[in-house]
Design an enzyme around this catalytic site. Structure first.
Site, PDB file in Angstrom:
ATOM      1  CB  CYS A   1       1.236  -3.395   0.295  1.00 17.15           C
ATOM      2  SG  CYS A   1       0.799  -3.773   2.006  1.00 17.15           S
ATOM      3  CB  THR A   2       1.222   1.536   1.179  1.00 20.10           C
ATOM      4  OG1 THR A   2       1.210   1.748  -0.248  1.00 20.10           O
ATOM      5  CG2 THR A   2       1.456   2.880   1.864  1.00 20.10           C
TER       6      THR A   2
END
Length: 264
Positions: free
Chosen positions: A156-157
């Site tokens: 993800c981030t």
């Protein structure tokens, strides 16, 4: 019948040492050393599944991932996150978008104190289990991890929340004990210190030094966050096995194939 033919052989060799300068939360789901021990004997196989933060990679780091033989990259971010920081292409790897909602920016932007930040984080983890969209996305991810060629990577981030829950589920399926899963989850706080310091410096610059303490809970992982997800699992499904089967709708065959890939 399990599909061990396309699973790399478990090893403590050079891939264990792979670190990415441009993605500091990149690591092998199997853990350090020879891989985490599992119930009934054996260890989690190295070089099968990797986890990471966003792939804003240098050419050298993209080459490292290509050398690991990664065939598929699962991006768990929302479209706005992807548009702002698209993944760097990795030779030999296909890209798969399976969106899972992360920390709501509208809530984070209005935080007044650290206690509010902790509440937001717990809500995020609760939503991983309770919301139909998140359950469908995790089901899609785990099914692909079970069936598409390996090795694979998901991210993800920050590589800590959406990715952290996915990694915890894989270790649960493998048969790793809960204390070890928690220790692995908390490793993010150790390996991502540089990224955290960078973003806290930006907060201090733009919002003031006093805001660092307010926002820091959103940049780390805490035992209470992961426990919130487990509590929702227990409340709604009774156990992780119940969540995987009834909440995510994973078949016994899919879970068997995943465990065969996970356990060396």
């Amino acid at each position: 019948m399990t599909d061990t033919a396309d699973r790399p052989v478990a090893s403590d060799a050079p891939r264990e040492l792979a670190r990415l300068a441009s993605a500091d939360n990149f690591r092998d789901v199997a853990g350090p050393g020879a891989g985490y021990p599992v119930a009934g004997g054996g260890r989690v196989a190295r070089g099968v599944f990797y986890r990471s933060n966003e792939l804003q990679l240098t050419a050298a780091d993209a080459g490292t991932l290509a050398d690991l033989g990664i065939t598929r990259i699962h991006d768990l971010r929302g479209q706005m996150e992807i548009d702002a920081h698209p993944d760097v292409e990795v030779a030999g790897a296909s890209w798969h978008h399976v969106e899972i909602s992360g920390i709501p920016m509208e809530l984070v932007s209005g935080l007044e104190d650290a206690e509010s930040a902790v509440r937001v984080m717990r809500e995020v983890y609760d939503a991983f289990v309770r919301t139909p969209g998140a359950r469908a996305a995790y089901a899609e991810l785990l099914t692909d991890l079970a069936t598409a060629p390996v090795p694979q990577l998901f991210h993800c981030t920050a590589g800590k929340d959406r990715t952290g829950w996915a990694a915890a589920l894989l270790l649960e399926i493998a048969g790793v004990d809960r204390a070890t899963i928690l220790t692995d989850y908390l490793l993010t706080n150790t390996v991502s210190t540089a990224t955290r310091a960078k973003y806290l410096a930006l907060i201090a610059e733009h919002l003031g030094e006093d805001k660092k303490a307010v926002y820091e809970p959103t940049m780390v992982v805490e035992e209470s966050y992961l426990q919130t997800a487990y509590d929702a699992v227990t409340e709604l499904y009774g156990s992780v096995d119940g969540y995987l089967r009834d909440g995510l709708g994973l078949s016994s065959d899919t879970l068997t194939r995943l465990r065969a890939r996970l356990v060396g």
